[in-house]
Design an enzyme around this catalytic site. Structure first.
Site, PDB file in Angstrom:
ATOM      1  N   GLU A 137       0.821  -1.214   0.000  1.00  0.00           N
ATOM      2  CA  GLU A 137       0.000   0.000   0.000  1.00  0.00           C
ATOM      3  C   GLU A 137       0.855   1.264   0.000  1.00  0.00           C
ATOM      4  OE1 GLU A 137      -0.547  -2.615   1.921  1.00  0.00           O
ATOM      5  OE2 GLU A 137      -2.659  -3.237   1.706  1.00  0.00           O
TER       6      GLU A 137
ATOM      7  N   PHE B 158     -11.851  -7.200  13.551  1.00  0.00           N
ATOM      8  CA  PHE B 158     -10.737  -7.631  12.710  1.00  0.00           C
ATOM      9  C   PHE B 158     -10.413  -6.555  11.674  1.00  0.00           C
ATOM     10  CE2 PHE B 158      -9.322  -9.858   8.785  1.00  0.00           C
ATOM     11  CZ  PHE B 158      -8.078 -10.258   9.255  1.00  0.00           C
ATOM     12  N   GLN B 159      -9.178  -6.187  11.593  1.00  0.00           N
ATOM     13  CA  GLN B 159      -8.669  -5.148  10.684  1.00  0.00           C
ATOM     14  C   GLN B 159      -9.368  -3.805  10.892  1.00  0.00           C
ATOM     15  OE1 GLN B 159      -8.411  -6.769   6.634  1.00  0.00           O
ATOM     16  NE2 GLN B 159      -6.397  -7.581   7.134  1.00  0.00           N
TER      17      GLN B 159
ATOM     18  N   LYS C   7     -17.628  -0.855   5.110  1.00  0.00           N
ATOM     19  CA  LYS C   7     -17.976  -1.828   4.071  1.00  0.00           C
ATOM     20  C   LYS C   7     -19.479  -1.839   3.780  1.00  0.00           C
ATOM     21  CE  LYS C   7     -17.353  -6.750   3.044  1.00  0.00           C
ATOM     22  NZ  LYS C   7     -16.861  -8.040   3.596  1.00  0.00           N
TER      23      LYS C   7
ATOM     24  N   MET D   2      24.130   9.293   3.409  1.00  0.00           N
ATOM     25  CA  MET D   2      23.925  10.589   4.048  1.00  0.00           C
ATOM     26  C   MET D   2      24.080  10.476   5.567  1.00  0.00           C
ATOM     27  SD  MET D   2      23.538  13.714   3.331  1.00  0.00           S
ATOM     28  CE  MET D   2      22.637  14.267   1.886  1.00  0.00           C
TER      29      MET D   2
END
Lengths: 98, 581
Positions: free
Chosen positions: B48, B110-111, B160, B482
């Site tokens: 993602e 969940f999630q 959802k 760096m």
């Protein structure tokens, strides 16, 4: 627009902490107060007191804040929040010298 | 039509043709709606973060809205770095995430994550949709907000069940009308214009009074679509000018008064001009600390005129004598008309700035011996000569990023994609993917470091899947260069966890993704390898082994003053000096 600037941030970051009263009107939305409080914290102010009244579509919020940075900087950051309608500055007084 | 289908309709209505996403549980209704849809191209990235950064690169390269999609929970949290990156650089992004069904919010389902709460500080605005009928209006508002004023990411989190719910079109139309009105900025235009005119007059008065005025421009020029207006003003005013990292390309590469990038890794000429100027005209920039160094010693003798789309940037770091919050194009064109009619008289100052540039431009140490090791600056200069004005260069973050900023001769701002504000390692590869979708006919080159490349290397699979012809160049110094440089200079050379000498075989890695690859380590291989890679029709990776000890010069100590620039003090190698001017 031209703004009256009394000091740059370099001179404003002194140890003088001021107390400010600020009135904010914002559209009523569930995350509104979180957004407001987050900006206040990140931009260097502490909330001494806060009262919120819901009038249907809007929150009317009265804040007493403490901080050493210019309050106009916080005002302009709060006005960037999409749901903030108005921010009005009230009285200011120097509170303490750390 | 359900909520998910309405999202696709909104894409179509707003000419959104490419989105970057990754499916999962709570966003599945939207992916179901995508089956058979031909109006939008969905690009499946492999993480993602890759989706968000690809959408960012798409937006930067095209000037259009970038769109990324993910599911709830880890899908949403994985987007966060990419969204923060877009926020810091004011990139217009629409972020759509699935959320657990409304009745499960707050049950630690969940999630489930409170993604709205987590991301308040990195979005221009955000929504948790609580009613299917409000979704169309929210989408319109989100798309408009992301691109208006100072652009930025707007996040729409959708449970959802709302994606699956039928949208009442009559109620939705009412919401849409309200949202259109809400997203438009409300100003009293007559009063505003009069005030702007007055400030433009004051700007001109100060410009004519100044003996050593300097133009300072940033990424806001591009964001405002004011590239042409800026270039005309820079040309007709003939003001010596400096640019920020995100302003690179603003004046083009043929402006004789352009001094280059200022700041921590800016050139000595640019920082000197800022130090000596008596008027600093700041346009489309926010006076970022990497550019200004210690604010007390930044432009100490100058009155500042600050022109920007975001009035909250005024007087934040330095007090300004004049501030103008208006359309940059309008202001620039008004200023251009005036300086065309009555040119500024600053010849002595121009000569002085050019003299500084002669000795204080960016220097690149190149070694003419065929078998000599390759240095980052010399490689970038050769790349610039060959790839030229047409290519889009997408950088990661670190030494290579600064070498590109210093030594590639950019001719336009959207040619240079770089993570300026957040400094996101791993930006370059997914951003290049996004840029390649935005500009399919353009050569897109990701210049990466070996550390950064590994941060989003999974996106090689995206390149293979879509057969994107983009090129990847890894400048490999087998360490976090760096960080190593700063440990050397500011931490007593105590190296701490920067060693990457166990890097994978990058050539074999690319080939595992069906991407051909070359490896070089000698100066005499540079030109031909770049030509070979650029000429290849498909994707290709070039692994360039460079000197581990090479530093980015000049540099300023973090938090230090730009007056105190450090130069290379190591014993001179056998080198030829070449001036960037």
């Amino acid at each position: 627009m031209n703004q009256a600037v009394t000091s740059s941030i370099t001179t404003s970051r002194t140890t003088v902490s001021s107390r400010h009263v600020l009135h904010c009107c914002m559209q009523s939305e569930p995350a509104g107060l979180e957004r407001l409080c987050r900006v206040v914290r990140v931009r260097g102010f502490r909330i001494a007191s806060m009262s919120v009244e819901s009038s249907g579509k809007h929150f009317n919020i009265a804040l007493t804040l403490e901080g050493s940075r210019p309050i106009s900087m916080l005002q302009s950051q709060l006005l960037k929040l999409h749901t903030v309608v108005e921010v009005v500055l009230g009285a200011q007084q120097a509170r303490s010298v750390a | 039509m359900n909520g998910a289908q309405h999202i696709l309709q909104a894409f179509q209505q707003h000419s959104i043709t490419t989105v970057f996403g990754y499916p999962g549980g709570c966003i599945m209704p939207l992916y179901d709606a995508l089956v058979g849809d031909v109006s939008v191209e969905h690009v499946l990235c492999r993480h993602e973060q890759g989706c968000a950064l690809a959408a960012d690169g798409y937006a930067r390269a095209s000037g259009n809205l970038g769109v990324c999609i993910a599911t709830s929970g880890p899908g949403a949290t994985n987007l966060i770095t990419g969204v923060a990156n877009a926020f810091q650089d004011s990139v217009p992004l629409l972020v759509i995430t699935g959320q657990v069904p409304a009745e499960l919010i707050g049950t630690d389902a969940f999630q489930e994550t409170d993604i709205l709460g987590m991301t308040l500080g990195i979005v221009k605005h955000s929504y948790l949709v609580d009613d299917a009928d409000s979704l169309p209006g929210i989408l319109i508002e989100a798309i408009t907000l992301a691109q208006s004023g100072r652009p930025g990411p707007v996040w729409v989190d959708i449970p959802k069940d709302i994606l699956l719910a039928q949208v009442n079109l009559e109620a939705a139309e009412h919401q849409e009308r309200k949202s259109c009105a809400s997203a438009e900025p409300q100003t009293d235009s007559a009063t505003h214009n009069a005030a702007v005119d007055k400030d433009i007059s004051e700007t001109l008065r100060l410009l004519r009074k100044a003996h050593q005025p300097l133009l300072y421009s940033g990424g806001g020029i591009t964001l405002a679509g004011a590239e042409d207006g800026f270039r005309e003003f820079a040309e007709y005013s003939a003001l010596p000018g400096v640019v920020t990292l995100k302003g690179i390309g603003n004046p083009g590469r043929h402006n004789p008064n352009h001094l280059g990038m200022l700041g921590m890794h800016g050139c000595r000429a640019a920082n000197r001009a800022v130090d000596e100027c008596d008027l600093l005209l700041v346009i489309g920039a926010r006076l970022d600390d990497r550019a200004t160094g210690k604010p007390d010693t930044f432009a100490p003798n100058a009155k500042i005129i600050h022109i920007d789309a975001d009035s909250a940037e005024f007087n934040k770091i330095k007090a300004a004598a004049v501030t103008i919050n208006a359309n940059l194009n309008d202001v620039l064109r008004a200023l251009t008309r005036e300086v065309q009619a009555q040119p500024l008289k600053i010849e002595a100052w121009q000569r002085q700035c050019r003299a500084w540039l002669t000795t204080g431009g960016f220097q690149a140490a190149g070694n003419e011996e065929a078998l000599a090791p390759i240095t980052g600056p010399a490689f970038v200069r050769q790349l610039s000569r060959i790839a030229g004005d047409d290519a889009i260069i997408s950088c990661d973050v670190g030494q290579h990023q600064m070498w590109v900023a210093q030594h590639y001769q950019f001719n336009r701002p959207r040619q240079h994609l770089t993570s300026g504000g957040l400094g996101t390692m791993g930006f370059g590869l997914p951003a290049a993917i996004g840029a390649q979708f935005a500009k399919p006919g353009t050569a897109v080159i990701n210049v990466a470091g070996d550390g950064s490349f590994m941060m989003n290397a999974q996106e090689l699979a995206t390149i293979r899947r879509y057969r994107l012809p983009l090129k990847i160049i890894i400048l490999d110094n087998q360490c976090l260069g760096m960080v190593r440089q700063q440990q050397e200079l500011f931490y007593n050379n105590r190296e701490s966890h920067i060693n990457l000498d166990d890097n994978p075989d990058f050539v074999a890695m690319a080939r595992a993704f069906d991407i051909p690859a070359l490896r070089i380590n000698r100066t005499d291989q540079v030109r031909r390898s770049i030509e070979t890679v650029l000429a290849y029709k498909g994707p290709m990776l070039l692994h360039v082994t460079i000197d581990r000890e090479e530093n980015v010069w000049p540099t300023v100590k973090p938090g230090g003053s730009n007056r105190e620039m450090m130069e290379d003090t190591k014993p001179a190698k056998k080198k030829t000096e070449e001036n960037a001017a």
